[in-house]
Design an enzyme around this catalytic site. Structure first.
Site, short mmCIF file in Angstrom:
data_model
loop_
_atom_site.label_atom_id
_atom_site.label_comp_id
_atom_site.label_asym_id
_atom_site.label_seq_id
_atom_site.Cartn_x
_atom_site.Cartn_y
_atom_site.Cartn_z
N GLY A 37 0.94 -1.27 0.07
CA GLY A 37 -0.04 0.13 0.06
C GLY A 37 0.74 1.17 -0.03
CB THR A 39 0.98 3.48 4.80
OG1 THR A 39 -0.30 4.15 4.51
CG2 THR A 39 1.58 4.17 5.97
CG ASP A 89 0.27 -4.56 5.66
OD1 ASP A 89 0.40 -3.61 4.69
OD2 ASP A 89 -0.35 -5.40 5.15
N GLY A 90 0.15 -1.57 6.46
CA GLY A 90 -1.00 -0.63 6.79
C GLY A 90 -2.41 -1.22 7.09
N GLY A 104 -7.70 -3.10 0.76
CA GLY A 104 -7.93 -1.87 -0.17
C GLY A 104 -7.00 -1.90 -1.49
N GLY A 105 -5.94 -2.50 -1.23
CA GLY A 105 -4.92 -2.71 -2.52
C GLY A 105 -4.75 -4.05 -2.93
CD GLU A 111 -2.28 -6.52 2.56
OE1 GLU A 111 -1.50 -5.65 2.04
OE2 GLU A 111 -3.32 -6.70 3.20
C1 5RP Z 1 -3.57 -3.42 1.00
C2 5RP Z 1 -3.93 -2.99 2.16
C3 5RP Z 1 -3.18 -1.68 2.91
O1 5RP Z 1 -2.63 -1.97 3.68
C4 5RP Z 1 -4.61 -0.86 2.88
O2 5RP Z 1 -5.27 -0.80 1.86
C5 5RP Z 1 -3.87 0.79 3.26
O3 5RP Z 1 -3.30 1.23 2.32
P1 5RP Z 1 -2.94 2.52 2.16
O4 5RP Z 1 -1.56 2.50 3.01
O5 5RP Z 1 -2.41 2.72 0.54
O6 5RP Z 1 -3.87 3.38 2.82
O7 5RP Z 1 -4.59 -3.59 2.99
O8 5RP Z 1 -4.09 -4.48 0.44
#
Ligand code: 5RP
Length: 232
Positions: A37, A39, A89-90, A104-105, A111
């Site tokens: 992601g 972050t 991780d984010g 979201g990614g 993950e």
């Molecule tokens: C990807 C994820 C990311 O950790 C989540 O979507 C947060 O993303 P970002 O740091 O771009 O806000 O779960 O599958």
């Protein structure tokens, strides 16, 4: 004349701040688990500054693997490593107990796999991700495509509206060759029970509730600095 008030940091600056703060949780001399992601991209950039102090990384997506390698960080297969000290991780949402919505990614399955092989999950997020109850963010669920219609009906029975995530007008295909449902309209009051239930629906690869693989620590970037929230 008083000095002009400094502008509040942008979301991108907050992500960079928390990405750098996560370096404190990287165990030197070991392999670190790396999420996916925007972050995490900031974290990977920061990690490159200490790449000589770590053995390398286990990555949760093709995108993170490419970024890590481009910066000279060795990427190990998850099967080459028994256990990781820490996974960073984010999240799309995180509640007061360290339960999260992720995906979201579209990288939620890998993950969850890397999180499960790690002793500690350190979530890095900006303050907009902190919620009381999970569910405002559309819940990502990785699914086997032939199960899509039935799973959409199962989510409808829970009050959710599920849609197949698209990219360029076609269903998005994950790193694992599967599809994603994004489910709106859910209030996930009991994330542990919800994760257990949805995970056993035939055709679900991974549900984007991370309650069994919750965060032990959240580094939350706020305009006032990085807060450390502990959920041990
Ligand atoms: C990807 C994820 C990311 O950790 C989540 O979507 C947060 O993303 P970002 O740091 O771009 O806000 O779960 O599958």
């Amino acid at each position: 004349m008083s000095a002009p008030a400094s502008a509040a940091p942008s979301q991108d600056e907050l992500k960079a701040l928390v990405g750098r703060a996560a370096l404190e949780h990287v165990v030197r001399g070991e392999i670190v688990g790396v999420g996916t992601g925007s972050t995490v991209n900031k974290f990977i950039d920061a990690l490159a500054t200490i790449k000589d102090e770590i053995k390398g990384a286990v990555s949760s997506s093709v995108a993170s693997t490419e970024r890590l390698r481009a910066l000279g960080i060795e990427v190990f297969d998850s099967n080459a490593v028994d256990e990781l000290a820490v996974y960073i991780d984010g999240a799309d949402e995180i509640d007061g107990r360290g339960h999260m919505i992720k995906g979201g990614g579209a990288a939620l399955t890998r993950e969850k796999i890397v999180a499960a092989q790690s002793r500690r999950f350190v979530c890095i997020a900006d303050a907009s991700k902190r919620v009381e109850v999970l569910g405002a963010f559309p819940l990502p669920v990785e699914i086997i495509p032939m199960a899509a219609r039935r799973l959409m009906r199962q989510f409808a029975a829970l009050g959710g509206l599920a849609q197949v995530r698209e990219k360029d007008g076609l269903p998005l295909v994950t790193d694992n060759g599967q599809h994603i449902l994004d489910v709106t309209g859910l209030k996930i009051a009991d994330p542990l029970a919800f994760e257990s239930e949805v995970n056993q629906w035939p055709g679900v690869v991974t549900v984007g509730v991370f309650a069994h693989q919750k965060a032990q620590i959240c580094l939350l970037a706020t305009p006032e600095g990085v807060q450390t929230l502990r959920y041990d």
